[in-house]
Design a protein around this motif. Structure first.
Motif, PDB file in Angstrom:
ATOM      1  N   TRP A  54      41.320  42.050  31.790  1.00 48.12           N
ATOM      2  CA  TRP A  54      41.419  41.085  30.699  1.00 48.12           C
ATOM      3  C   TRP A  54      40.034  40.743  30.156  1.00 48.12           C
ATOM      4  CZ3 TRP A  54      44.647  40.470  35.053  1.00 48.12           C
ATOM      5  CH2 TRP A  54      46.013  40.654  34.800  1.00 48.12           C
ATOM      6  N   GLY A  55      39.193  40.158  30.987  1.00 47.70           N
ATOM      7  CA  GLY A  55      37.820  39.897  30.569  1.00 47.70           C
ATOM      8  C   GLY A  55      37.635  38.698  29.677  1.00 47.70           C
ATOM      9  N   ASP A  56      38.636  37.817  29.552  1.00 47.34           N
ATOM     10  CA  ASP A  56      38.480  36.625  28.720  1.00 47.34           C
ATOM     11  C   ASP A  56      37.850  35.462  29.469  1.00 47.34           C
ATOM     12  OD1 ASP A  56      39.414  37.558  26.285  1.00 47.34           O
ATOM     13  OD2 ASP A  56      41.516  37.161  26.795  1.00 47.34           O
ATOM     14  N   GLY A  57      37.906  35.482  30.807  1.00 50.82           N
ATOM     15  CA  GLY A  57      37.383  34.353  31.562  1.00 50.82           C
ATOM     16  C   GLY A  57      35.966  34.564  32.044  1.00 50.82           C
ATOM     17  N   ALA A  58      35.689  35.719  32.655  1.00 48.94           N
ATOM     18  CA  ALA A  58      34.363  36.019  33.202  1.00 48.94           C
ATOM     19  C   ALA A  58      33.777  37.222  32.484  1.00 48.94           C
ATOM     20  CB  ALA A  58      34.449  36.290  34.702  1.00 48.94           C
ATOM     21  N   ALA A  59      32.470  37.169  32.245  1.00 46.85           N
ATOM     22  CA  ALA A  59      31.814  38.225  31.484  1.00 46.85           C
ATOM     23  C   ALA A  59      31.555  39.473  32.305  1.00 46.85           C
ATOM     24  CB  ALA A  59      30.497  37.694  30.909  1.00 46.85           C
ATOM     25  N   HIS A  60      31.335  39.323  33.608  1.00 49.43           N
ATOM     26  CA  HIS A  60      31.026  40.452  34.487  1.00 49.43           C
ATOM     27  C   HIS A  60      32.277  41.327  34.632  1.00 49.43           C
ATOM     28  CE1 HIS A  60      28.338  41.824  37.948  1.00 49.43           C
ATOM     29  NE2 HIS A  60      29.371  42.653  37.965  1.00 49.43           N
ATOM     30  N   LEU A  61      32.127  42.635  34.500  1.00 46.67           N
ATOM     31  CA  LEU A  61      33.255  43.558  34.558  1.00 46.67           C
ATOM     32  C   LEU A  61      34.017  43.427  35.866  1.00 46.67           C
ATOM     33  CD1 LEU A  61      34.925  45.954  33.533  1.00 46.67           C
ATOM     34  CD2 LEU A  61      33.192  47.474  34.523  1.00 46.67           C
ATOM     35  N   HIS A  62      35.317  43.234  35.782  1.00 50.37           N
ATOM     36  CA  HIS A  62      36.179  43.204  36.964  1.00 50.37           C
ATOM     37  C   HIS A  62      37.558  43.698  36.557  1.00 50.37           C
ATOM     38  CE1 HIS A  62      36.617  39.353  34.898  1.00 50.37           C
ATOM     39  NE2 HIS A  62      37.775  39.169  35.499  1.00 50.37           N
ATOM     40  N   VAL A  63      38.082  44.624  37.352  1.00 51.17           N
ATOM     41  CA  VAL A  63      39.377  45.260  37.083  1.00 51.17           C
ATOM     42  C   VAL A  63      40.314  44.943  38.236  1.00 51.17           C
ATOM     43  CG1 VAL A  63      40.571  47.416  36.557  1.00 51.17           C
ATOM     44  CG2 VAL A  63      38.179  47.099  35.839  1.00 51.17           C
ATOM     45  N   TRP A  64      41.519  44.473  37.902  1.00 50.46           N
ATOM     46  CA  TRP A  64      42.505  44.067  38.913  1.00 50.46           C
ATOM     47  C   TRP A  64      43.404  45.251  39.278  1.00 50.46           C
ATOM     48  CZ3 TRP A  64      43.277  38.895  40.673  1.00 50.46           C
ATOM     49  CH2 TRP A  64      42.460  37.942  40.065  1.00 50.46           C
ATOM     50  N   PHE A  65      43.717  45.348  40.584  1.00 50.52           N
ATOM     51  CA  PHE A  65      44.664  46.335  41.100  1.00 50.52           C
ATOM     52  C   PHE A  65      45.712  45.574  41.916  1.00 50.52           C
ATOM     53  CE2 PHE A  65      40.907  48.644  40.121  1.00 50.52           C
ATOM     54  CZ  PHE A  65      41.294  49.933  39.797  1.00 50.52           C
ATOM     55  N   MET A  66      46.973  45.648  41.479  1.00 52.46           N
ATOM     56  CA  MET A  66      48.041  44.858  42.086  1.00 52.46           C
ATOM     57  C   MET A  66      49.178  45.785  42.512  1.00 52.46           C
ATOM     58  SD  MET A  66      48.002  41.716  39.334  1.00 52.46           S
ATOM     59  CE  MET A  66      48.496  40.489  40.537  1.00 52.46           C
ATOM     60  N   ALA A  67      49.552  45.717  43.789  1.00 51.75           N
ATOM     61  CA  ALA A  67      50.557  46.614  44.347  1.00 51.75           C
ATOM     62  C   ALA A  67      51.953  46.015  44.196  1.00 51.75           C
ATOM     63  CB  ALA A  67      50.266  46.884  45.815  1.00 51.75           C
ATOM     64  N   ARG A  68      52.881  46.818  43.667  1.00 51.82           N
ATOM     65  CA  ARG A  68      54.281  46.379  43.600  1.00 51.82           C
ATOM     66  C   ARG A  68      55.022  46.850  44.843  1.00 51.82           C
ATOM     67  NH1 ARG A  68      59.094  48.575  42.399  1.00 51.82           N
ATOM     68  NH2 ARG A  68      58.288  50.473  41.417  1.00 51.82           N
ATOM     69  N   PRO A  69      55.747  45.951  45.503  1.00 47.62           N
ATOM     70  CA  PRO A  69      56.482  46.356  46.716  1.00 47.62           C
ATOM     71  C   PRO A  69      57.551  47.391  46.400  1.00 47.62           C
ATOM     72  CG  PRO A  69      56.370  43.954  46.508  1.00 47.62           C
ATOM     73  CD  PRO A  69      55.917  44.520  45.207  1.00 47.62           C
ATOM     74  N   TYR A  70      57.715  48.329  47.307  1.00 50.09           N
ATOM     75  CA  TYR A  70      58.724  49.366  47.138  1.00 50.09           C
ATOM     76  C   TYR A  70      60.124  48.742  47.180  1.00 50.09           C
ATOM     77  CZ  TYR A  70      61.129  53.823  47.530  1.00 50.09           C
ATOM     78  OH  TYR A  70      61.943  54.886  47.283  1.00 50.09           O
ATOM     79  N   GLY A  71      60.975  49.168  46.264  1.00 52.05           N
ATOM     80  CA  GLY A  71      62.352  48.697  46.228  1.00 52.05           C
ATOM     81  C   GLY A  71      62.567  47.422  45.444  1.00 52.05           C
ATOM     82  N   ARG A  72      61.514  46.694  45.122  1.00 51.30           N
ATOM     83  CA  ARG A  72      61.627  45.449  44.363  1.00 51.30           C
ATOM     84  C   ARG A  72      61.618  45.777  42.866  1.00 51.30           C
ATOM     85  NH1 ARG A  72      63.356  40.957  47.156  1.00 51.30           N
ATOM     86  NH2 ARG A  72      62.278  40.781  49.152  1.00 51.30           N
ATOM     87  N   LEU A  73      62.754  46.265  42.375  1.00 55.11           N
ATOM     88  CA  LEU A  73      62.822  46.699  40.984  1.00 55.11           C
ATOM     89  C   LEU A  73      62.658  45.541  40.010  1.00 55.11           C
ATOM     90  CD1 LEU A  73      65.726  49.313  41.198  1.00 55.11           C
ATOM     91  CD2 LEU A  73      63.259  49.626  41.552  1.00 55.11           C
ATOM     92  N   GLN A  74      63.002  44.338  40.421  1.00 56.60           N
ATOM     93  CA  GLN A  74      62.875  43.182  39.542  1.00 56.60           C
ATOM     94  C   GLN A  74      61.413  42.848  39.249  1.00 56.60           C
ATOM     95  OE1 GLN A  74      65.009  39.811  40.989  1.00 56.60           O
ATOM     96  NE2 GLN A  74      64.700  38.572  39.156  1.00 56.60           N
ATOM     97  N   LEU A  75      60.501  43.393  40.037  1.00 60.41           N
ATOM     98  CA  LEU A  75      59.086  43.108  39.850  1.00 60.41           C
ATOM     99  C   LEU A  75      58.393  44.157  38.983  1.00 60.41           C
ATOM    100  CD1 LEU A  75      59.810  41.202  42.183  1.00 60.41           C
ATOM    101  CD2 LEU A  75      57.618  41.757  43.235  1.00 60.41           C
ATOM    102  N   ARG A  76      59.145  45.102  38.452  1.00 60.45           N
ATOM    103  CA  ARG A  76      58.543  46.132  37.622  1.00 60.45           C
ATOM    104  C   ARG A  76      58.048  45.554  36.300  1.00 60.45           C
ATOM    105  NH1 ARG A  76      63.186  50.629  37.455  1.00 60.45           N
ATOM    106  NH2 ARG A  76      64.338  48.723  36.920  1.00 60.45           N
ATOM    107  N   GLY A  77      56.907  46.055  35.856  1.00 54.43           N
ATOM    108  CA  GLY A  77      56.465  45.748  34.504  1.00 54.43           C
ATOM    109  C   GLY A  77      55.535  44.564  34.353  1.00 54.43           C
TER     110      GLY A  77
END
Length: 325
Positions: free
Chosen positions: A122-145
């Motif tokens: 996103w980069g709207d809050g902090a100026a220093h480059l930071h990229v988020w990596f978020m794992a979706r649990p297997y089988g939790r289809l409601q959490l897709r997207g």
């Protein structure tokens, strides 16, 4: 704006809220946007954070986690060591960002119970480059997207022991291609005996073996000794050693061997080619040593210990910042 104007995504299965919803009033645009946090390197929290707050570091990049488990199996942030934003990266670091992103995604996806890894910047809050990596649990289809970031703060936190073990596995995976792993697996919680000699019932006592009357087997003499010590505690030491060994095997199996399941060059995915920096470390490993699995918490990270309230959502205070920006 009327209730009939609600966007269609509120009907999606992945949308985490239901019931009566109301759209917030949109603020008027400002003439000049305020500066982001850490625009000046001297005021940048990420630049002031020591390496010890990260799970893995090298000369150009650092990877950190939240300060405690959250609702998703894993949430990590990739940061540049230099005080740069995405558009400021020179070509060499831009190329390394691609390699590092693929490698970190593969490392997270190798964890048990992870189906996909979402990558956000996103980069709207902090100026220093930071990229988020978020794992979706297997089988939790409601959490897709789109709404995975919201579910991370709604779901109950994962086990801290498992979380720390996974951090150590990812750090070790990345370290196979250079850099320094700083995350350690959780210590084994086992009870040592109070004495190196365990007391067991002697033959003839309740729970003990029946005394033998055969010549040469001790006979009544063996039964008259009451309780006697067995060994010198080697069983306790060996047991601990076996458990430590099991942890090591688990680390290799979960981190390295899973690369053969399509997460590395021996599987269905190949490491992106590059000639410098991070990719050069991969070339040194092309001989088959293993398959490519490809600061303190900054102010934009989710506040520690903050929980999502149930029921209606209270209006945000004026000027409140998005914690994931």
């Amino acid at each position: 704006m009327s209730e009939t104007s609600l966007p269609s995504f509120v009907q999606w299965p992945s949308f985490p809220f239901e019931g009566k919803l109301q759209i917030k009033q949109l603020d008027e645009p400002v003439a000049v946007e305020p500066p982001r946090r850490g625009e000046d390197k001297a005021d940048c929290a990420k630049c002031q954070t020591p390496d010890s707050a990260y799970i893995w570091v090298n000369d150009n990049w650092r990877v950190r986690s939240m300060d405690r488990p959250s609702g998703l199996p894993m949430v990590l942030i990739l940061e540049s060591r230099s005080h740069l934003d995405l558009g400021d990266l020179p070509n060499m670091l831009a190329a390394e960002l691609g390699v590092m992103s693929v490698r970190l995604e593969r490392a997270i996806r190798s964890l048990e119970g992870v189906a996909r890894v979402h990558m956000n910047r996103w980069g709207d809050g902090a100026a220093h480059l930071h990229v988020w990596f978020m794992a979706r649990p297997y089988g939790r289809l409601q959490l897709r997207g789109t709404f995975l970031t919201l579910w991370d703060e709604i779901l109950p936190p994962v086990s801290e022991v498992q979380w720390r073990e996974n951090l150590a596995l990812i750090a070790a995976w990345l370290a196979e291609f250079g850099g320094t792993p700083l995350a350690e697996p959780p210590h084994i919680n086992w009870q040592a005996p109070a004495s190196f000699e365990q007391l067991v019932p002697a033959p003839g006592e309740p729970g003990g073996a029946r005394p033998s009357t055969a010549p040469g087997n001790g006979g009544a003499g063996a039964a008259s000794g009451g309780y006697r010590g067995v060994g010198k505690g080697h069983g306790a030491d060996d047991g601990a050693g076996e458990r430590h060994g099991a942890d090591d095997d688990a680390g290799e199996g979960r981190g390295v061997e899973s690369a053969g399941d399509g997460h590395g060059p021996n599987g269905s995915h190949e490491e992106p080619a590059a000639s410098h920096g991070v990719a050069a470390q991969d070339d040194a490993l092309a001989g088959g040593r293993m398959s490519d699995p490809d600061g303190s918490a900054s102010s934009e990270s989710p506040p520690a210990g903050e929980t999502q309230p149930t029921g209606s959502v209270a209006p945000a205070s004026p000027g409140a910042a998005d914690p994931r920006s």
